[in-house]
Design a protein around this motif. Structure first.
Motif, PDB file in Angstrom:
ATOM      1  N   GLY A 203       0.789  -1.229   0.000  1.00  0.00           N
ATOM      2  CA  GLY A 203       0.000   0.000   0.000  1.00  0.00           C
ATOM      3  C   GLY A 203       0.820   1.276   0.000  1.00  0.00           C
ATOM      4  N   ILE A 204       2.103   1.160  -0.336  1.00  0.00           N
ATOM      5  CA  ILE A 204       3.002   2.314  -0.370  1.00  0.00           C
ATOM      6  C   ILE A 204       3.718   2.347  -1.706  1.00  0.00           C
ATOM      7  CG2 ILE A 204       5.151   3.282   0.589  1.00  0.00           C
ATOM      8  CD1 ILE A 204       2.858   3.843   2.380  1.00  0.00           C
ATOM      9  N   ILE A 205       3.938   3.555  -2.245  1.00  0.00           N
ATOM     10  CA  ILE A 205       4.782   3.761  -3.419  1.00  0.00           C
ATOM     11  C   ILE A 205       5.949   4.634  -2.997  1.00  0.00           C
ATOM     12  CG2 ILE A 205       4.959   4.783  -5.737  1.00  0.00           C
ATOM     13  CD1 ILE A 205       1.980   4.334  -6.075  1.00  0.00           C
ATOM     14  N   TRP A 217       4.487   7.715  -1.093  1.00  0.00           N
ATOM     15  CA  TRP A 217       3.082   7.971  -1.400  1.00  0.00           C
ATOM     16  C   TRP A 217       2.206   6.885  -0.785  1.00  0.00           C
ATOM     17  CZ3 TRP A 217       2.631  12.412  -4.394  1.00  0.00           C
ATOM     18  CH2 TRP A 217       3.774  12.791  -5.092  1.00  0.00           C
ATOM     19  N   SER A 218       0.984   7.275  -0.428  1.00  0.00           N
ATOM     20  CA  SER A 218       0.026   6.326   0.107  1.00  0.00           C
ATOM     21  C   SER A 218      -0.859   5.777  -1.007  1.00  0.00           C
ATOM     22  CB  SER A 218      -0.862   7.001   1.157  1.00  0.00           C
ATOM     23  OG  SER A 218      -1.902   6.117   1.569  1.00  0.00           O
ATOM     24  N   LYS A 226      -1.602  10.554  -1.996  1.00  0.00           N
ATOM     25  CA  LYS A 226      -1.189  11.546  -0.998  1.00  0.00           C
ATOM     26  C   LYS A 226       0.292  11.337  -0.680  1.00  0.00           C
ATOM     27  CE  LYS A 226      -1.937  13.085   3.762  1.00  0.00           C
ATOM     28  NZ  LYS A 226      -1.858  14.506   3.391  1.00  0.00           N
ATOM     29  N   CYS A 227       1.081  12.413  -0.748  1.00  0.00           N
ATOM     30  CA  CYS A 227       2.510  12.341  -0.465  1.00  0.00           C
ATOM     31  C   CYS A 227       2.729  12.338   1.050  1.00  0.00           C
ATOM     32  CB  CYS A 227       3.245  13.521  -1.099  1.00  0.00           C
ATOM     33  SG  CYS A 227       5.025  13.465  -0.868  1.00  0.00           S
ATOM     34  N   LEU A 228       3.344  11.277   1.556  1.00  0.00           N
ATOM     35  CA  LEU A 228       3.599  11.150   2.984  1.00  0.00           C
ATOM     36  C   LEU A 228       4.919  11.798   3.388  1.00  0.00           C
ATOM     37  CD1 LEU A 228       2.507   7.408   3.443  1.00  0.00           C
ATOM     38  CD2 LEU A 228       1.116   9.483   3.714  1.00  0.00           C
ATOM     39  N   SER A 269       9.094   7.427   8.743  1.00  0.00           N
ATOM     40  CA  SER A 269       9.407   8.820   9.075  1.00  0.00           C
ATOM     41  C   SER A 269      10.071   9.590   7.938  1.00  0.00           C
ATOM     42  CB  SER A 269      10.324   8.866  10.299  1.00  0.00           C
ATOM     43  OG  SER A 269      11.588   8.274   9.998  1.00  0.00           O
ATOM     44  N   GLY A 270      10.638   8.854   6.981  1.00  0.00           N
ATOM     45  CA  GLY A 270      11.373   9.526   5.919  1.00  0.00           C
ATOM     46  C   GLY A 270      12.766   9.965   6.327  1.00  0.00           C
TER      47      GLY A 270
END
Length: 401
Positions: A203-205, A217-218, A226-228, A269-270
């Motif tokens: 579920g993540i890009i 991205w979500s 949506k950009c996380l 967290s990035g």
């Protein structure tokens, strides 16, 4: 029919002293035989031929052979092909015995990317992604694909197959999601410049771009696109891969600055987790990266090396590395998850096979001589290898006798 005066084969089988042993003990005895000895044993009679064809007898040999479908931990990842046959084909991989066939040609010079999914090959062709059925009994692909996925305004750079979707990044800065059954698609502007690489899992890009950012991205319902996180990499991102645990991802950048081209980021967290390596020279960009396990990964690029990293041992130095013999940049790599690596070079369409247990490459295949072209992407199964070049797709069939 047997020779005159000789007992019928069924009677001879019954007299064979081996059959007085319990099957478990016979299996143990046969476990000491190599592939050649097992093959000769199977020629003794029909009953032994059936016995030595058992998968249990060949698994030990398959785990140490090249590209037989067994992971480094011994798990069998392939179904439908007897283990004995895979061991036989493995010898063709090791010795370079194959049939080379140009499967598809086109007039424009492109940078095609591809993915395999069972009997189907997904191939990017300029702005579109084409899907072809792979018939192992034919020597070319049909000119017309079975399905075409569109949505980009410029060339598709890379794409992945994940969770029933095709996720692609293009030169138009967009990320496009197609359902693989073709029912619908979703598109959003991802970056200010071309999206060089994407990966998707759980579920993540994650995407990387020439604009010197990587983004998370979500794909969750109601939050798709949506950009996380936006990560400033301070360098062009050429390659990206999510860890099998979906906890982190690695970026491969152009190495035009003073930081390592390989960096691992926390997916939640990035934040930067660690940098890999300290001995990269300027311009040694990482063009392809892939995880084998949550703690091991492979990388390649402009510095002409394949590097094997084990995060449990060190992040400062790779545990193994192999140098491209002709000092060519390496555009792509794939692994069987065990002993074999395949790499694609930047000149003359050179595909090389490597055994991790050795220092030199096993085999080389020149697919575009005398006209030079990089191998932009390669994929393989236990029986075939596919390589996409600037103007052609080649297939290597290793089932040949």
């Amino acid at each position: 029919m047997g020779r005159a005066g000789s007992p019928p084969e069924d009677e001879a089988e019954g007299r064979c002293p081996l059959w007085s042993l319990p099957e478990e003990l016979l299996l143990l005895v046969c476990a000491y035989l190599d592939a050649q000895a097992l093959g000769r044993l199977g020629q003794a009679c029909r009953r032994l031929r059936r016995f030595v064809a058992k998968d249990a007898l060949w698994r030990r040999l398959a785990r140490t052979a090249l590209n037989t479908g067994f992971s480094a931990r011994g798990a069998d990842l392939v179904t439908g092909i007897p283990v004995k046959e895979r061991v036989k084909v493995s010898q063709n991989w090791r010795h370079g015995r194959c049939r080379r066939v140009p499967l598809l040609k086109w007039k424009r010079n492109l940078m095609p990317w591809m993915q395999l999914d069972g009997d189907y090959l997904y191939l990017s062709q300029a702005e579109d992604i084409h899907v072809y059925w792979l018939d192992p009994n034919v020597t070319s692909l049909q000119c017309s694909p079975q399905v075409v996925f569109s949505g980009h305004q410029e060339d598709v750079c890379r794409f992945v197959l994940a969770n029933g979707h095709i996720v692609s990044g293009g030169g138009d800065g967009a990320i496009v999601l197609h359902k693989r059954n073709g029912s619908c698609s979703f598109k959003f502007l991802g970056h200010e410049q071309e999206v060089n690489c994407v990966d998707s899992q759980g579920g993540i890009i994650v995407s990387g771009s020439r604009d010197k950012t990587a983004k998370v991205w979500s794909l969750s319902p109601g939050r798709a696109g949506k950009c996380l996180h936006t990560i400033q990499t301070e360098d062009r991102v050429w390659s990206i891969a999510i860890s099998p645990l979906s906890s982190s991802f690695v970026t491969g950048t152009a190495c035009c600055g003073h930081t390592s081209p390989l960096r691992i980021w926390d997916l939640g967290s990035g934040q930067l987790v660690t940098c890999l390596g300290t001995d990269f020279h300027r311009g040694a960009g990482a063009l392809d990266v892939l995880y084998e396990t949550p703690s091991t990964l492979l990388s390649c690029g402009y510095d002409t090396y394949i590097r094997y990293w084990d995060l449990r041992i060190s992040t400062r130095e790779c545990v193994k590395k192999w140098e491209e013999p002709h000092d060519s940049a390496l555009y792509c790599i794939r692994s069987d998850g065990n002993h074999m690596i395949a790499s694609g070079s930047s000149y003359y369409g050179v595909v090389r096979l490597w055994d991790k247990r050795q220092t030199r490459c096993l085999q080389s295949f020149f697919l575009s001589s005398p006209v030079s072209s990089p191998v932009y992407c390669l994929r393989f199964s236990t029986t075939h290898l596919y390589a996409s070049l600037a103007s052609a797709l080649y297939g290597l069939d290793f089932t040949t006798s």
